[in-house]
Design an enzyme around this catalytic site. Sequence first.
Site, PDB file in Angstrom:
ATOM      1  CB  ALA A  46      64.959  38.523   1.902  1.00 34.16           C
ATOM      2  CD  GLU A 130      43.346  28.171   2.070  1.00 35.86           C
ATOM      3  OE1 GLU A 130      43.163  27.442   1.125  1.00 35.86           O
ATOM      4  OE2 GLU A 130      42.750  29.029   2.507  1.00 35.86           O
ATOM      5  N   GLY A 135      43.513  33.552   7.807  1.00 32.88           N
ATOM      6  CA  GLY A 135      44.471  33.055   8.454  1.00 32.88           C
ATOM      7  C   GLY A 135      44.436  31.532   8.576  1.00 32.88           C
ATOM      8  CB  ILE A 137      39.924  29.691   8.040  1.00 33.02           C
ATOM      9  CG1 ILE A 137      39.673  29.882   9.349  1.00 33.02           C
ATOM     10  CG2 ILE A 137      38.563  29.032   7.351  1.00 33.02           C
ATOM     11  CD1 ILE A 137      38.376  30.901   9.463  1.00 33.02           C
ATOM     12  N   GLY A 188      47.223  42.827  20.807  1.00 32.07           N
ATOM     13  CA  GLY A 188      48.016  42.657  19.641  1.00 32.07           C
ATOM     14  C   GLY A 188      46.984  42.303  18.445  1.00 32.07           C
ATOM     15  CE  LYS A 206      41.943  39.370   6.013  1.00 27.82           C
ATOM     16  NZ  LYS A 206      41.659  39.626   7.414  1.00 27.82           N
TER      17      LYS A 206
HETATM   18  N1  HSE Z   1      43.927  42.564  11.336  1.00 31.14           N
HETATM   19  C1  HSE Z   1      43.324  41.336  10.710  1.00 31.14           C
HETATM   20  C2  HSE Z   1      42.119  40.849  11.497  1.00 31.14           C
HETATM   21  C3  HSE Z   1      44.388  40.515  10.804  1.00 31.14           C
HETATM   22  O1  HSE Z   1      41.821  41.535  12.603  1.00 31.14           O
HETATM   23  O2  HSE Z   1      41.582  39.926  11.181  1.00 31.14           O
HETATM   24  C4  HSE Z   1      44.324  39.328   9.699  1.00 31.14           C
HETATM   25  O3  HSE Z   1      44.319  39.727   8.473  1.00 31.14           O
END
Ligand code: HSE
Length: 437
Positions: A46, A130, A135, A137, A188, A206
């Site tokens: 979607a 997770e 990311g 890890i 990026g 986080k």
């Molecule tokens: N902007 C975040 C970082 C991406 O730089 O870690 C991952 O959450």
Amino acid sequence: MIEYRNLRIALLGAGSVGAQVASLLIEHGTELGERVGAGLELVGIAVRDLKAARTADLPEHLFTTDAESLILGADIVIELIGGIEPARTYLELALNSGADVITANKALLATHGPELFEIAEQVGAQLYYEAAVGGAIPIIRPLRDSLAGDRVRRILGIVNGTTNYILDRMDVEGDTLEEALAEAQRLGYAESDPAADVEGYDAAQKAAILASLAFHTTVPLDSVYREGILAITSEQVAAARRSGFVVKLLAICERLTDPVTGVEGVSARVHPALVPDTHPLAAVHGANNAVFLEAEAAGSLMFYGAGAGGVQTASAVLGDVVSAARRHVIGGPGVAESTRADIPILPISSVSTRYRITLEVADKPGVLARVATLFSEHGVSVEAVRQDARPDGASPTATLVIGTHEATESALAATVAALGATDVVSAVSSVLRVEGL
Ligand code: HSE
């Protein structure tokens, strides 16, 4: 040949992570299905805009703008849209329809996690995430499962790759913060709104997720103390390096006892900190992430790797797909999130840590004694003092770097205010917490 049951997987969102998840599911679906004992069929993706460019070449017939119908026909729903709405509505719909849900949505979990976990528990579904922290890890599953029999005391996490990249460039290349941020944006790494990274919002989300999981208690996002890296200068980073430290943006989650009230609780905070250059976290370079964890029985553990990136984060999502699919095959309700410890959440003022304070002072008799007296009057014990004298026209000045023993945030704040008000101090140029000693 074994006849497998087919599990229908719906994907919401086809951004950099979503497109990689779809591509890997199509490419490795048969192999992953064999690990599960079920067929894994991606039945649809979607998206908001059918014409948007994708980072992977995906079959057109999978795309739809009708997320609701896709969700209602799925066994497993993967949400990679991000943000609060419509992600929240879609996840509630998916859970209420009995599907297991996989999400990488840290903002949603940090703000509405408890409601979503409650729905999941009521309907006997699972909510996997997770990819929401660190990311690629594996850190959520170790906290949820592997360490569920232990008592986590403390987490020191580098959980934002962009700020780690910026601070690392300031350290290694001598860049200014602005130069390093521009480079992070060019590559990026930075979120579309760089404030999410550089002001610590992303890391705070986080931290809330990690603290809730580690301490089995809900730690709301608004209880996470947050300072970003915008005030960090290349001079501070260079001075830290000369003294054997590196500057890192840390997410710190810990059990502690308020020194005044004696209340035992937990706290979560995000701020730049000095880390000894011998600490494992000091070796985390570039945009990598790492979570250093201390548990009562396990001792110190460190989880390290790519904290972002489409294909890397897709690995964590697909691990969740395999876990969710296995549960479907085995049957029975999912494992409920354990947040029943209900431990008090303590504010930053309950925290005690060490500090390094840099002052510009007049270089004349009695100044050091005056400064030392101010520390002692506020109950802050000085551990080390370094003075670099420099001639400054007619009235010489000196830079004093004062390291403290552990002190409370409130005692330190009062000391800094008093230092700022005394005439022998011309500037309090830096106050940084020291962690990981
Ligand atoms: N902007 C975040 C970082 C991406 O730089 O870690 C991952 O959450």
